[in-house]
Design a protein around this motif. Structure first.
Motif, short mmCIF file in Angstrom:
data_model
loop_
_atom_site.label_atom_id
_atom_site.label_comp_id
_atom_site.label_asym_id
_atom_site.label_seq_id
_atom_site.Cartn_x
_atom_site.Cartn_y
_atom_site.Cartn_z
N GLU A 1 -23.01 -9.43 25.55
CA GLU A 1 -22.66 -10.52 26.46
C GLU A 1 -21.28 -11.11 26.11
OE1 GLU A 1 -25.82 -13.28 26.01
OE2 GLU A 1 -27.24 -12.15 27.24
N ALA A 2 -20.97 -11.20 24.82
CA ALA A 2 -19.65 -11.72 24.43
C ALA A 2 -18.53 -10.81 24.91
CB ALA A 2 -19.58 -11.89 22.92
N LEU A 3 -18.74 -9.51 24.84
CA LEU A 3 -17.71 -8.57 25.31
C LEU A 3 -17.49 -8.72 26.82
CD1 LEU A 3 -15.82 -6.23 24.72
CD2 LEU A 3 -17.74 -4.66 25.07
N ILE A 4 -18.58 -8.90 27.55
CA ILE A 4 -18.43 -9.08 29.00
C ILE A 4 -17.72 -10.39 29.31
CG2 ILE A 4 -19.73 -9.39 31.14
CD1 ILE A 4 -21.89 -7.56 29.97
N ARG A 5 -18.10 -11.45 28.59
CA ARG A 5 -17.44 -12.74 28.82
C ARG A 5 -15.97 -12.71 28.43
NH1 ARG A 5 -22.28 -14.81 26.48
NH2 ARG A 5 -21.13 -15.10 24.51
N GLU A 6 -15.65 -12.01 27.33
CA GLU A 6 -14.26 -11.94 26.89
C GLU A 6 -13.40 -11.21 27.91
OE1 GLU A 6 -11.06 -12.61 24.30
OE2 GLU A 6 -13.10 -13.41 24.31
N THR A 7 -13.94 -10.14 28.45
CA THR A 7 -13.18 -9.40 29.47
C THR A 7 -12.96 -10.24 30.71
OG1 THR A 7 -14.15 -7.34 28.63
CG2 THR A 7 -13.14 -7.28 30.82
N ALA A 8 -14.02 -10.93 31.15
CA ALA A 8 -13.88 -11.79 32.33
C ALA A 8 -12.94 -12.96 32.05
CB ALA A 8 -15.26 -12.29 32.76
N PHE A 9 -13.01 -13.50 30.83
CA PHE A 9 -12.14 -14.64 30.49
C PHE A 9 -10.67 -14.22 30.47
CE2 PHE A 9 -9.88 -16.87 27.07
CZ PHE A 9 -9.87 -18.15 27.60
N ARG A 10 -10.40 -13.07 29.88
CA ARG A 10 -9.01 -12.63 29.83
C ARG A 10 -8.46 -12.37 31.23
NH1 ARG A 10 -6.91 -11.19 24.94
NH2 ARG A 10 -8.34 -11.21 23.16
N ARG A 11 -9.29 -11.81 32.03
CA ARG A 11 -8.83 -11.55 33.40
C ARG A 11 -8.61 -12.86 34.15
NH1 ARG A 11 -5.87 -7.78 35.79
NH2 ARG A 11 -6.20 -7.78 38.05
#
Length: 849
Positions: A322-332
């Motif tokens: 979940e953190a990896l998904i959130r990090e990708t969405a946050f960076r975008r």
């Protein structure tokens, strides 16, 4: 859409089908969590069941033990009670015989010895008559002789004996004393039996028991073999017997694991805090001493730990996903929400990436910009050659870290100013794959900078027109950063005037080094560890080169280039200083005038005071002349008369000298003064006025008062004025002679956590009216027809000039005003001094007669 059959409705499903349907409706994450929590819940339920079984068996065993100890302790208490009552009855018969005078002193000793042999717990017997005199005393064990060496214990025992004696005399009933534990002897308790002859108190029979002997002969041996039996006092201290100490560690882990059963009852008829306690000996290991208990606990803990570890590992794996998904969405989302345009070039100058802000800034879409090479669509046609050269520098890494400024063309043809920063683009393996640039629209900042320049010009014009000298110079340098017109008029264009003002103002210099630049403030870049605690400092200095008094204010600030600088503001206060000096001269004249007025009012009293020694001198001289002419005087008588004449002349000279030193005008001279001497000299002058008005002075000056830093003449003037006003208030109120009293009290005290010397003058006059109290210290305001209204105002000014305070208040008796009190205090120069502590009197012991 197919219709569901009635058989599939939730109401018709069995519990198993409902559970299966509910399980399928849960998410995969919730199913994993429930699957891990179910075994853990089963282990916890098993552990709770085992613990409940152990606890039930243990509590049942403790309950049976508690019933047994209650029964045995009550039996022991009844045995002790019956034995004491039997002895009390025999002793009361003996007391009645003593009251009827049927027993002599010799017979008393023999009967007391018989009682001691019959009842071993009786240690001594004492016969006291109705005057608290000892008629006879028998000591079987010598306990009184052993304890006589300890004066403190004798004193406590005698005090208690006297109290019980008085109690028996009042109630005429047997009284037991409170058991007392001796340091090097047995615990004793006294029985006081009144000697009554036809309702008349004839004395007291004091029987002393040993608590150890009462325990030894009163408690059955079969009870002491099974339990720890002990006599306790009111504070639960053991007086006799044995006591068990519970294991603190075991009780702190599980309070119910291995408790000690105990039962406590008061010992009748003694009472007075004496109680009998029984404690059961522990023979079993209890719950926590069982090996099966610990085996179950360890296995349950290991199983729960394994389940929790497995659940934690699964949870961490899901959280990482979940953190990896959130990090990708946050960076975008961060890239799309940035206001700074981002552009990536490969090593050949081709655009590989642009963010949303870059597209919005230029008006071109991402598809129109990616994979483009120079010239780029957002380059103005007139700047192509210059921008190509800048691009070659960018690809070669020659662009400065401060960036470059150039013009950008939007898709609609609009031109704006932009600032570009360039940095290498490094991949995950540490290899450079291109260049990352960030572009910012600086059209608005450029406009703001121009407005700031115009505002700076206006601000400079205002500073030039100020009537104060303003200069700014960096620390550790003779460079002058800024100087307004008045500074240049006074000191020129050099920094010498700035440094002179700083030196004259006494501002401590700050060490300014290169190392200090590393310790910076997050807001202004100031080396905050070296700044003064005060934000601004001010001082008044006189510059002889200008012939002016200047008020100099300094403060530290961060200059535009980041250096720490010091600003000095100098204002011409020559006119104000001249006015202050004139005010001080007028104040000194007012003080001298006030003293002259005071002495003028006391002129008749002073004349009367001087008349006494002068009349005595005249009488002595006439008497000596008459006796010399008649040859009726010897040499010794003549010498005695001359000595008395000299003393009277010296007294008159002292009075005149004291008045001259008080009324002469002199410059303020503060020195270390002795408070007692200062008060005595002021009282010496005030007593003339007090005697004239028939007022008595009651003064108290505390011993060992510290010396104070004052002008003695001014403080004497304040004291004299307050004492004179007090006498006038009493005279105006027409109080009778017994009430014409002025009190003066001088002592140290504490005000706002500071040690001070307090002067308090109180009178028995008519007090101060509320409307007068509001204007009490107002200059030229007076309630006296002949008053000038400068006395109290001048007194308060003198006290405040010595850093003190002054107050006035009425004295009340209920709601009636019975006088007035003036108080003022002077700071104590020794901050460590404190008011002397009061001595406590040691209470003595006295046997009633």
């Amino acid at each position: 859409m197919p219709l569901s059959s009635p058989a599939d409705s939730p109401d018709t499903l069995n519990p198993r089908a409902r559970l299966r349907r509910w399980w399928k409706g849960q998410t995969a994450h919730r199913q994993d969590r429930l699957a891990m929590l179910a075994p853990l819940a089963a282990v916890l339920l098993f552990l709770a069941a085992i613990l409940s079984a152990f606890a039930y068996l243990r509590f049942e065993e403790i309950a049976r033990e508690r019933e047994a100890i209650h029964r045995d302790v009550e039996y022991s208490q009844q045995r002790v009670r019956l034995r004491l009552l039997e002895q009390q009855e025999q002793l009361m018969r003996f007391a009645r015989e003593m009251a009827g005078r049927e027993v002599s002193e010799d017979s008393f000793l023999s009967r007391a010895e018989a009682f001691s042999n019959q009842f071993p717990e009786i240690q001594s017997m004492t016969w006291m008559d109705d005057g608290f005199r000892e008629r006879g005393s028998f000591d079987a064990s010598g306990v009184l002789a052993r304890s006589s060496k300890q004066s403190a214990q004798i004193r406590r025992r005698v005090e208690e004996t006297v109290q019980n004696y008085l109690l028996v005399r009042d109630v005429l009933l047997p009284v037991y004393s409170t058991p007392r534990k001796q340091d090097n002897g047995p615990t004793l308790v006294q029985l006081h039996l009144p000697l009554i002859d036809k309702t008349r108190f004839k004395g007291d029979l004091i029987v002393t028991y040993s608590v150890d002997a009462i325990f030894r002969y009163g408690v059955p041996s079969e009870v002491t073999s099974k339990y720890a039996i002990a006599f306790l006092d009111a504070d639960s201290k053991v007086l006799a017997g044995t006591s068990l100490v519970e294991k603190t560690l075991t009780r702190s882990i599980l309070p119910w694991a291995n408790p000690v059963n105990a039962y406590q009852l008061p010992v009748s008829p003694i009472g007075n805090g004496l109680s009998l306690r029984g404690q059961a000996y522990r023979t079993s290991l209890g719950v926590i001493g069982s090996g099966l208990f610990w085996l179950v606990m360890v296995l349950s803990a290991v199983t729960a730990w394994l389940l929790l570890a497995n659940w934690r590992h699964t949870r961490r794996r899901i959280q990482a996903q979940e953190a990896l998904i959130r990090e990708t969405a946050f960076r975008r989302a961060m890239e799309n929400s940035m206001l700074t345009g981002m552009r990536a070039l490969d090593m050949h100058g081709r655009i590989t990436y642009v963010n949303t802000a870059f597209c919005q800034m230029t008006g071109w879409s991402e598809a129109e910009l990616v994979n483009q090479t120079a010239p780029f669509p957002y380059w103005p046609e007139s700047d192509h050659e210059a921008l190509r050269a800048r691009l070659r520098e960018e690809l070669a890494g020659l662009i400065q870290p401060s960036g470059i400024q150039f013009r950008v063309k939007r898709k609609n043809g609009e031109i704006f100013e932009a600032h570009l920063y360039v940095s290498p683009l490094i991949d995950a393996f540490g290899q450079q794959t291109g260049w990352m640039t960030s572009m910012t629209d600086i059209t608005e900042p450029t406009r703001v900078r121009e407005q700031l320049a115009a505002s700076h010009e206006r601000f400079t014009a205002v500073l030039e027109a100020l009537d104060a000298s303003i200069s700014v110079a960096p620390l550790g340098s003779h460079e002058l950063l800024f100087a307004n017109k008045l500074y240049r008029l006074w000191f020129g264009t050099e920094a010498q005037g700035h440094l002179q003002l700083v030196a004259e103002a006494g501002v401590p210099a700050l060490n300014h080094s290169d190392e200090a630049q590393d310790m910076v403030d997050a807001f202004a870049g100031l080396p905050t560890s070296q700044l003064s605690d005060k934000e601004a400092e001010s001082a008044e200095v006189y510059l002889g080169s200008l012939g002016r008094w200047l008020e100099v204010r300094t403060r530290y600030l961060s200059w535009v280039d980041g250096r720490l600088a010091q600003m000095v503001i100098a204002t011409d206060i020559t006119a104000r200083r001249m006015a202050e000096e004139q005010a001080e001269i007028q104040a000194e004249r007012a003080q001298a005038s006030s003293r002259l007025i005071t002495m003028g009012e006391m002129a008749s009293s002073v004349a009367h005071e001087l008349n006494q020694p002068l009349t005595a001198i005249n009488n002595y001289c006439n008497g000596m002349l008459s006796r010399i002419k008649g040859n009726q005087i010897t040499q010794n008588e003549l010498l005695g008369a001359l000595e008395k004449t000299g003393r009277q002349a010296h007294r008159a000279g002292q009075i005149i000298q004291r008045i001259r030193s008080f009324v002469r005008r002199s410059e303020p001279n503060r020195s270390i003064a002795n408070v007692s001497t200062l008060v005595s000299e002021a009282v010496e002058l005030a007593e003339i006025e007090l005697r004239r008005r028939n007022v008595k002075l009651n003064q108290y000056v505390a011993p060992n008062l510290p010396n104070i830093l004052v002008d003695p003449i001014l403080i004497e003037q304040v004291l004299l004025n307050l004492l004179k006003n007090a006498a006038e208030s009493i005279d105006t109120a027409q109080k009778p002679t017994a009430q014409r009293l002025v009190k003066l009290r001088v002592a140290t005290t504490w005000v706002d956590d500071k040690s001070v010397v307090e002067f308090k003058v109180s009178d028995s006059g008519q007090g101060i009216a509320p409307e007068v109290m509001a204007r009490l210290y107002e200059a030229f305001y007076s309630t006296k027809p002949e008053g000038m209204g400068i006395g109290l105002s001048l007194c308060r000014s003198i006290v405040e000039s010595h850093l003190g305070r002054m107050k006035a208040e009425n004295l009340y008796n209920g709601e009636a005003v019975v006088g007035c009190c003036f108080t003022f205090w002077i700071p104590n120069p020794d901050p460590l001094s404190a008011p002397p502590a009061k001595r406590s009197e040691q209470p003595g012991f006295q046997v009633p007669s």
